[in-house]
Scaffold this motif. Structure first.
Motif, PDB file in Angstrom:
ATOM      1  N   GLY A  53       0.824  -1.203   0.000  1.00  0.00           N
ATOM      2  CA  GLY A  53       0.000   0.000   0.000  1.00  0.00           C
ATOM      3  C   GLY A  53       0.860   1.256   0.000  1.00  0.00           C
ATOM      4  N   GLU A  54       1.926   1.236   0.795  1.00  0.00           N
ATOM      5  CA  GLU A  54       2.835   2.390   0.854  1.00  0.00           C
ATOM      6  C   GLU A  54       3.483   2.640  -0.503  1.00  0.00           C
ATOM      7  N   LEU A  55       3.929   1.567  -1.151  1.00  0.00           N
ATOM      8  CA  LEU A  55       4.573   1.699  -2.461  1.00  0.00           C
ATOM      9  C   LEU A  55       3.592   2.200  -3.515  1.00  0.00           C
ATOM     10  N   ILE A  56       2.370   1.697  -3.474  1.00  0.00           N
ATOM     11  CA  ILE A  56       1.345   2.136  -4.436  1.00  0.00           C
ATOM     12  C   ILE A  56       1.058   3.626  -4.257  1.00  0.00           C
ATOM     13  N   ILE A  57       0.854   4.042  -3.018  1.00  0.00           N
ATOM     14  CA  ILE A  57       0.558   5.454  -2.752  1.00  0.00           C
ATOM     15  C   ILE A  57       1.724   6.336  -3.168  1.00  0.00           C
ATOM     16  N   ARG A  58       2.923   5.959  -2.769  1.00  0.00           N
ATOM     17  CA  ARG A  58       4.100   6.765  -3.106  1.00  0.00           C
ATOM     18  C   ARG A  58       4.291   6.858  -4.618  1.00  0.00           C
ATOM     19  N   GLN A  59       4.105   5.751  -5.310  1.00  0.00           N
ATOM     20  CA  GLN A  59       4.274   5.798  -6.767  1.00  0.00           C
ATOM     21  C   GLN A  59       3.257   6.741  -7.399  1.00  0.00           C
ATOM     22  N   GLN A  60       2.026   6.698  -6.924  1.00  0.00           N
ATOM     23  CA  GLN A  60       0.999   7.598  -7.454  1.00  0.00           C
ATOM     24  C   GLN A  60       1.289   9.058  -7.118  1.00  0.00           C
ATOM     25  N   GLU A  61       2.040   9.282  -6.053  1.00  0.00           N
ATOM     26  CA  GLU A  61       2.460  10.643  -5.685  1.00  0.00           C
ATOM     27  C   GLU A  61       3.679  11.093  -6.486  1.00  0.00           C
ATOM     28  N   GLY A  62       4.226  10.199  -7.313  1.00  0.00           N
ATOM     29  CA  GLY A  62       5.353  10.560  -8.161  1.00  0.00           C
ATOM     30  C   GLY A  62       6.716  10.162  -7.619  1.00  0.00           C
ATOM     31  N   TRP A  63       6.761   9.391  -6.550  1.00  0.00           N
ATOM     32  CA  TRP A  63       8.029   8.953  -5.985  1.00  0.00           C
ATOM     33  C   TRP A  63       8.632   7.866  -6.863  1.00  0.00           C
ATOM     34  N   ALA A  64       9.938   7.900  -7.025  1.00  0.00           N
ATOM     35  CA  ALA A  64      10.651   6.827  -7.730  1.00  0.00           C
ATOM     36  C   ALA A  64      10.682   5.614  -6.809  1.00  0.00           C
ATOM     37  N   ILE A  65      10.412   4.449  -7.356  1.00  0.00           N
ATOM     38  CA  ILE A  65      10.459   3.204  -6.585  1.00  0.00           C
ATOM     39  C   ILE A  65      11.753   2.496  -6.953  1.00  0.00           C
ATOM     40  N   ILE A  66      12.593   2.251  -5.962  1.00  0.00           N
ATOM     41  CA  ILE A  66      13.900   1.655  -6.210  1.00  0.00           C
ATOM     42  C   ILE A  66      14.012   0.352  -5.444  1.00  0.00           C
ATOM     43  N   ARG A  67      14.395  -0.673  -6.152  1.00  0.00           N
ATOM     44  CA  ARG A  67      14.617  -1.981  -5.534  1.00  0.00           C
ATOM     45  C   ARG A  67      16.064  -2.369  -5.721  1.00  0.00           C
ATOM     46  N   PRO A  68      16.821  -2.334  -4.638  1.00  0.00           N
ATOM     47  CA  PRO A  68      18.255  -2.640  -4.753  1.00  0.00           C
ATOM     48  C   PRO A  68      18.509  -4.100  -5.137  1.00  0.00           C
TER      49      PRO A  68
END
Length: 152
Positions: free
Chosen positions: A137-152
């Motif tokens: 849920g946090e990742l979905i919300i952040r992505q919709q807010e325009g945050w880059a999602i990074i998976r190391p």
């Protein structure tokens, strides 16, 4: 054979355009230039592999040290699944690194859903971390807010 000049020209332009895109007026590429006042990135971590965890923490620090992003970067580290050991007291010993990142403004978020599934309590986690209902849920919300999602 009749189309050879056109095919040659197409091949030449196809090779030339990426080369032109990678250089500036001096002929050297210097990376993307910051054009925004703020940048936002969420690092997601879902493995208990200590080498991956160390790599993720180093990547976050590298981002914070990037002179193009200095003072312009918001970062959140969302931990879930097997990565819960990142925030667990006495397990992987990341406490000092995490406190250092937090002092630099990094949000340290733990998935409460993972905690329920693994029967973990907040007392087992470092006292300075934050909690989110679900990592997804946090990742979905952040992505919709325009945050880059990074998976190391």
């Amino acid at each position: 054979m009749k189309n050879f000049p056109y095919l040659f020209l197409l091949a030449f332009l196809t090779a030339l355009v990426p080369a032109m895109a990678q250089t500036n007026e001096t002929g050297t590429f210097h990376g993307a230039q910051p054009t925004k006042e703020r940048y936002h990135a969420v690092y997601q971590l879902n493995t208990g592999d200590t080498s991956v965890i160390r790599h993720a923490l180093a990547n976050i620090q590298n981002s914070l040290n990037d002179p193009r992003l200095k003072g312009k970067l918001d970062i959140e580290l969302v931990v879930y699944s097997g990565a819960f050991v990142t925030y667990q007291k006495g397990k992987a010993y990341f406490e000092k690194e995490l406190q250092n990142l937090q002092k630099q403004g990094v949000i340290l978020a733990m998935c409460e859903n993972t905690m329920k599934m693994r029967k973990l309590s907040r007392d087992e986690m470092y006292p300075f971390i934050s909690y989110v209902p679900t990592a997804n849920g946090e990742l979905i919300i952040r992505q919709q807010e325009g945050w880059a999602i990074i998976r190391p």
